[in-house]
Design a protein around this motif. Structure first.
Motif, PDB file in Angstrom:
ATOM      1  N   ARG A 188       0.803  -1.223   0.000  1.00 49.16           N
ATOM      2  CA  ARG A 188       0.000   0.000   0.000  1.00 49.16           C
ATOM      3  C   ARG A 188       0.835   1.272   0.000  1.00 49.16           C
ATOM      4  N   GLY A 189       2.096   1.169   0.376  1.00 46.10           N
ATOM      5  CA  GLY A 189       2.923   2.353   0.534  1.00 46.10           C
ATOM      6  C   GLY A 189       3.789   2.639  -0.676  1.00 46.10           C
ATOM      7  N   PHE A 190       4.943   3.290  -0.421  1.00 46.58           N
ATOM      8  CA  PHE A 190       5.774   3.805  -1.500  1.00 46.58           C
ATOM      9  C   PHE A 190       6.553   2.728  -2.247  1.00 46.58           C
ATOM     10  N   ALA A 191       6.624   1.514  -1.730  1.00 44.15           N
ATOM     11  CA  ALA A 191       7.344   0.450  -2.427  1.00 44.15           C
ATOM     12  C   ALA A 191       6.465  -0.284  -3.431  1.00 44.15           C
ATOM     13  N   PHE A 192       5.255   0.200  -3.648  1.00 46.02           N
ATOM     14  CA  PHE A 192       4.354  -0.502  -4.564  1.00 46.02           C
ATOM     15  C   PHE A 192       4.932  -0.564  -5.975  1.00 46.02           C
ATOM     16  N   ASP A 193       5.693   0.466  -6.391  1.00 46.49           N
ATOM     17  CA  ASP A 193       6.297   0.451  -7.725  1.00 46.49           C
ATOM     18  C   ASP A 193       7.159  -0.792  -7.902  1.00 46.49           C
ATOM     19  N   VAL A 194       7.927  -1.114  -6.869  1.00 44.11           N
ATOM     20  CA  VAL A 194       8.807  -2.278  -6.932  1.00 44.11           C
ATOM     21  C   VAL A 194       7.978  -3.554  -7.052  1.00 44.11           C
ATOM     22  N   GLU A 195       6.902  -3.643  -6.300  1.00 45.88           N
ATOM     23  CA  GLU A 195       6.043  -4.827  -6.366  1.00 45.88           C
ATOM     24  C   GLU A 195       5.482  -5.007  -7.773  1.00 45.88           C
ATOM     25  N   PRO A 231       9.355   0.665   3.425  1.00 48.90           N
ATOM     26  CA  PRO A 231       9.569   0.232   2.040  1.00 48.90           C
ATOM     27  C   PRO A 231      10.589  -0.895   1.914  1.00 48.90           C
ATOM     28  N   PHE A 232      11.634  -0.869   2.741  1.00 49.83           N
ATOM     29  CA  PHE A 232      12.629  -1.938   2.693  1.00 49.83           C
ATOM     30  C   PHE A 232      11.998  -3.274   3.106  1.00 49.83           C
ATOM     31  N   TRP A 233      11.169  -3.222   4.124  1.00 49.74           N
ATOM     32  CA  TRP A 233      10.479  -4.434   4.589  1.00 49.74           C
ATOM     33  C   TRP A 233       9.526  -4.946   3.513  1.00 49.74           C
TER      34      TRP A 233
END
Length: 262
Positions: A188-195, A231-233
């Motif tokens: 849901r957060g800022f790491a969604f691009d990576v997902e 985001p790292f997690w």
């Protein structure tokens, strides 16, 4: 307005009342003659400053320019990833492009993302601030740029992604290919691009990384605090989820449909 517009333009917005009106006016002016039609979707992420109200007042303005504007509201503050997913799943366009509300990447860069997709060469195109031909006018702080490089290195090691920049807020996707990807999205957060890019890699989707013009805009919603480790997690969990079948619903990439147009 076409039942299936050529483009859906999604803007995730959290407390963006101060700059949303000029952003939407710019979007309306830029896309008013866009072939095939454009729908604009603003997703308000539980803002406390009247962001949704400001957006709603612009519906008639964009309608006069030939664009539809839909304003969606999340159930409270959920995160940027949740907002982009919400907008993508509500979209109808052949191609879905999302942009940050501050337009750090100018709208004039849009063709760079759309042309590889509409030509049938790629299923997605992502803007990049870190390729040799990228043009950064206004830089972020040295600390933020260093943190971004550290995050990118972490992403490369954990996921095998080779992109120079996964976090630029300017990306476009073929909707038919990426609908199952966004349906499966969990971050849901800022790491969604990576997902999203990790899932795209695993299903064989074709993704172009494109150098763009970019200027840092003050008022970033990303701060440095204990939440900065999230985001790292989120990235660390991606391979574990994939291996355990947590993304089993992601379908194979479909063939390019006939008649896909700009």
């Amino acid at each position: 307005m076409n039942d299936t517009p050529a483009l859906s333009f999604v803007i995730p917005a959290y407390n963006e009342a101060a700059r949303l009106a000029p952003t939407l006016e710019s979007v309306g002016a830029y896309f008013r003659d866009f072939a095939g039609g454009v729908e604009v979707i603003v997703v308000d992420d539980g803002s406390s400053d009247g962001t949704a109200t400001v957006a709603g007042k612009l519906v008639p303005t964009l309608a006069r320019q030939g664009l539809s504007l839909q304003v969606l509201s999340n159930p409270g503050n959920q995160g940027k990833g949740y907002s982009v997913r919400h907008g993508f799943l509500a979209s109808r366009g052949q191609v879905v492009l999302f942009s940050d509300a501050d337009l750090s990447t100018p709208l004039t860069e849009t063709p760079k993302l759309l042309e590889p997709i509409t030509a049938g060469q790629y299923d997605a195109a992502i803007g990049s601030r870190d390729l040799p031909d990228s043009q950064i006018g206004v830089h972020q702080s040295a600390l933020r740029e260093f943190a971004g490089r550290c995050f990118n290195r972490f992403v490369r090691v954990l996921t095998g992604l080779k992109y120079a920049d996964t976090q630029c807020g300017f990306k476009a996707f073929r909707r038919d290919v990426f609908l199952p990807v966004f349906q499966a999205q969990q971050v849901r957060g800022f790491a969604f691009d990576v997902e999203i890019l990790y899932l795209a890699q695993n299903i064989g989707a074709r993704v172009a990384e494109v150098p763009v013009v970019w200027n840092h805009a003050e008022g970033s919603k990303v701060g440095f605090n204990w939440r900065s480790v999230r985001p790292f997690w989120d990235v660390a969990l991606l391979p574990w989820r994939w291996q355990r079948g947590g993304y089993a619903q992601v379908a194979a990439v479909p063939a390019l449909p006939p008649g896909l147009t700009k």
